[in-house]
Design an enzyme around this catalytic site. Structure first.
Site, PDB file in Angstrom:
ATOM      1  N   ASP A   1      -1.566  50.235  53.964  1.00 28.17           N
ATOM      2  CA  ASP A   1      -0.111  50.122  54.118  1.00 28.17           C
ATOM      3  C   ASP A   1       0.236  49.104  55.208  1.00 28.17           C
ATOM      4  O   ASP A   1       1.054  49.369  56.089  1.00 28.17           O
ATOM      5  CB  ASP A   1       0.503  51.487  54.449  1.00 28.17           C
ATOM      6  CG  ASP A   1       2.018  51.513  54.205  1.00 28.17           C
ATOM      7  OD1 ASP A   1       2.498  50.679  53.415  1.00 28.17           O
ATOM      8  OD2 ASP A   1       2.702  52.357  54.808  1.00 28.17           O
TER       9      ASP A   1
ATOM     10  N   PHE B   1       7.321  61.400  55.349  1.00 29.45           N
ATOM     11  CA  PHE B   1       6.730  62.727  55.476  1.00 29.45           C
ATOM     12  C   PHE B   1       6.710  63.248  56.904  1.00 29.45           C
ATOM     13  O   PHE B   1       5.941  64.136  57.231  1.00 29.45           O
ATOM     14  CB  PHE B   1       5.314  62.718  54.899  1.00 29.45           C
ATOM     15  CG  PHE B   1       5.266  62.209  53.494  1.00 29.45           C
ATOM     16  CD1 PHE B   1       5.793  62.951  52.451  1.00 29.45           C
ATOM     17  CD2 PHE B   1       4.731  60.969  53.216  1.00 29.45           C
ATOM     18  CE1 PHE B   1       5.778  62.473  51.153  1.00 29.45           C
ATOM     19  CE2 PHE B   1       4.702  60.482  51.922  1.00 29.45           C
ATOM     20  CZ  PHE B   1       5.234  61.241  50.890  1.00 29.45           C
TER      21      PHE B   1
ATOM     22  N   ASP C   1     -33.993  18.361  26.780  1.00 26.54           N
ATOM     23  CA  ASP C   1     -35.207  18.533  27.585  1.00 26.54           C
ATOM     24  C   ASP C   1     -35.522  19.986  27.930  1.00 26.54           C
ATOM     25  O   ASP C   1     -36.478  20.262  28.657  1.00 26.54           O
ATOM     26  CB  ASP C   1     -35.106  17.718  28.871  1.00 26.54           C
ATOM     27  CG  ASP C   1     -33.883  18.089  29.700  1.00 26.54           C
ATOM     28  OD1 ASP C   1     -33.196  19.069  29.356  1.00 26.54           O
ATOM     29  OD2 ASP C   1     -33.602  17.388  30.685  1.00 26.54           O
TER      30      ASP C   1
ATOM     31  N   LYS D   1     -33.940  21.986  29.855  1.00 24.52           N
ATOM     32  CA  LYS D   1     -33.585  22.383  31.219  1.00 24.52           C
ATOM     33  C   LYS D   1     -32.194  23.017  31.248  1.00 24.52           C
ATOM     34  O   LYS D   1     -31.408  22.871  30.313  1.00 24.52           O
ATOM     35  CB  LYS D   1     -33.628  21.172  32.152  1.00 24.52           C
ATOM     36  CG  LYS D   1     -35.025  20.615  32.373  1.00 24.52           C
ATOM     37  CD  LYS D   1     -35.016  19.469  33.373  1.00 24.52           C
ATOM     38  CE  LYS D   1     -36.431  18.963  33.627  1.00 24.52           C
ATOM     39  NZ  LYS D   1     -36.456  17.869  34.640  1.00 24.52           N
TER      40      LYS D   1
END
Length: 574
Positions: free
Chosen positions: A249, A132, A551, A553
């Site tokens: 980029d 560009f 248990d 847990k």
């Protein structure tokens, strides 16, 4: 895909655009691409013939010499279509990715820049041409810099056919102006315009592109020389990311050496595709260069981690001279990036250090959450103790601490257990970040410390990216104190630990510690309440394996899932 300060290339019509690699010239066969994930990785080195146009770096990337022809890389069709749409250059019958309706009539192309370019600068030869615009050299005619040479990036206004294209140029100037002063970023001087063009005046770098330097070395660097390059790249990228700027980029063509000296500093250029981004925001527009584009960019949801992927590709090239991902077609490049794994089995990888391999692997992780940040990469053992390293504050720390403070007490206990398993090299990064946050005399930091430290490093770019707005979340725990041990727990990225080979050991050891100190009997309803889950979630179905029936847990599976922090949404997907 942005404009770079490369050499202007003349390509006569009688010369092939696809360079032939020296070697067995009688067997000019392009290999078939494996339908699986094992993609070939032939060399993109330019032809060794004197008059070959491939000695340009505009559309090439370095690699070892192979006995096969190789087409120069080109941006993937999706990216080209998106950029064409972005800049309004789509032809009537050309397919493009829709980006929303835009009014192309009566675009205001007045940028408010000075119109006195010709009175101050004498434009000279063209240096390079991008998609560009183009770049030329110029000589300063008056003022303090009289007689000095500069580079002038020229962007024609006629190519700005959409509001997005105009905003890209305006943002590029704004970012360059705000970030000016970093030693590894091209110095911005001023911006001008006239009826036809926008002009960005910058430092003239005479040392050539990083790509050219790689080629001059036969396609790759030694580990020590590669470290020097990577440190400079990471220094400037860490600085940009802290300010809320993503480059989008990064590639060897977009890094220039100031002079031709071997010790010349490296400068990042071309912020034409850069953007502002906050830590909790995802970008979605597809921009970049095909061989360096991150998987999440192709999925149209990314942040600064996309830059780190590109740096990983550069590091891979520097160390072995090969691209990590390659295919014959542009769609094949995408497929390779999305599906293939880079090879670390072929020479010279087995002869390189384990730290070098780990460094590249942790940048080329397809899961962006497991990828190193720029600050973490600078703290990696491969680069540790390098003289030019300048550790930056890592914005990821702020994001993780915010999540930690909002976590349940159970999750905090689990993270504290993981923190106790960190090795000395892993702790080095946390120690550096903790020091940057300015602990008080008692060795603690506060929410205010987080804000103060960021303000000290703030530029105008940080204000434009609104990163400071994000950090204002510290007000909710302004007087909360963290010692180093708790800071490590708060700043741990479990995803990144998962990306390491030693993750299983970390998790098992942490669970053992958690069992002794933090684990306790807990009901599923209590666990769901602690996690803030909605009653509408089928809790017993999705969480029954989180708790041991023997248990009551937390089980190992529940422990690992708890580390990640769960939500109703994530559980519904389980």
């Amino acid at each position: 895909m942005g404009l770079c300060h490369g050499k202007h290339i003349h390509n006569p019509q009688n010369q092939s655009e696809n360079p032939i690699i020296p070697g067995d010239l009688e067997k000019q066969v392009i290999p078939e691409v494996d339908k699986s994930t094992n993609y070939p990785s032939p060399s993109p080195l330019p032809s060794g013939f004197k008059n070959s146009p491939a000695n340009s770096s505009v559309n090439s990337t370095p690699l070892r010499f192979f006995k096969r022809p190789f087409p120069p890389p080109s941006p993937a069709k999706h990216i080209k279509a998106f950029l064409a749409r972005r800049h309004g250059s789509v032809k009537p019958n050309e397919v493009s990715i829709p980006e929303g309706s835009e009014c192309e009539l009566s675009l205001d192309k007045n940028f408010g820049f000075s119109k006195q370019l010709i009175s101050k600068y004498e434009l000279e030869e063209e240096l390079g041409r991008g998609h560009f615009g183009y770049t030329c050299s110029a000589k300063v005619k008056k003022g303090d810099m009289k007689g000095q040479e500069v580079a002038v990036k020229v962007i024609p206004k006629e190519k700005m056919q959409t509001a997005i294209a105009i905003e890209d140029v305006r943002r590029e100037v704004k970012i360059l102006r705000a970030l000016a002063g970093h030693k590894n970023l091209v110095q911005f001087y001023d911006s001008y315009e006239d009826d036809d063009n926008v002009y960005i005046v910058m430092e003239l770098c005479k040392g050539g592109e990083l790509l050219d330097r790689i080629l001059s070395r036969g396609g790759k660097y030694s580990e020590e020389d590669a470290k020097a390059v990577m440190v400079q790249i990471l220094n400037v990228v860490a600085f940009c990311h802290l300010q809320g700027v993503v480059h989008r980029d990064l590639k060897p063509e977009n890094f220039l050496f100031s002079t031709k000296d071997d010790t010349s500093p490296l400068k990042a250029i071309d912020f034409g595709l850069s953007d502002y981004v906050k830590p909790d925001v995802r970008l979605n527009d597809i921009v970049g260069s095909a061989y360096y584009v991150a998987p999440e960019v192709l999925h149209r949801s990314y942040n600064t981690e996309a830059d780190m992927w590109s740096i990983g590709v550069i590091a891979y090239i520097l160390l072995c001279g090969s691209r990590p991902f390659w295919a014959r077609s542009e769609s094949g490049i995408f497929k390779a990036v999305l599906k293939a794994e880079p090879s670390f089995d072929e020479a010279p990888w087995p002869s390189l250090s384990a730290d070098a391999r780990d460094f590249v692997k942790r940048l080329l992780n397809k899961d962006y959450r497991k990828r190193l940040t720029a600050s973490q990469a600078l703290s990696h053992p491969w680069l540790m103790n390098h003289q030019d390293i300048k550790i930056q504050l890592d914005i990821l720390v702020y994001k993780l601490i915010k999540a930690y403070v909002c976590s349940s007490s159970l999750r905090k206990s689990a993270l504290e257990a993981v923190a106790k398993t960190l090795s000395v090299p892993q702790l080095a990064y946390f120690r550096e970040q903790f020091t940057l946050l300015g602990p008080n005399k008692s060795g603690c930091i506060s929410g205010q410390s987080l804000k103060t430290a960021l303000m000290k490093n703030s530029t105008d770019a940080m204000k434009d990216s609104r990163v400071l707005d994000y950090v204002n979340m510290v007000n909710s725990f302004q007087y909360r104190k963290f010692d180093f041990e708790e800071f490590c727990a708060a700043a741990i990225s479990v995803h990144q630990l998962e990306g390491m080979d030693c993750w299983e050991q970390h998790a098992r050891r942490a669970y053992d510690l958690f069992e002794k100190a933090g684990n306790r009997a807990i009901m599923i309803e209590e666990l769901a309440s602690e996690l803030g889950l909605s009653p509408s979630v089928p809790i017993h179905v999705v969480m029954q394996d989180w708790i041991r029936h023997s248990d009551g847990k937390l089980s190992f599976l529940g422990f690992v899932r708890l580390l990640h922090g769960v939500s109703s949404r994530s559980l519904q997907k389980a």
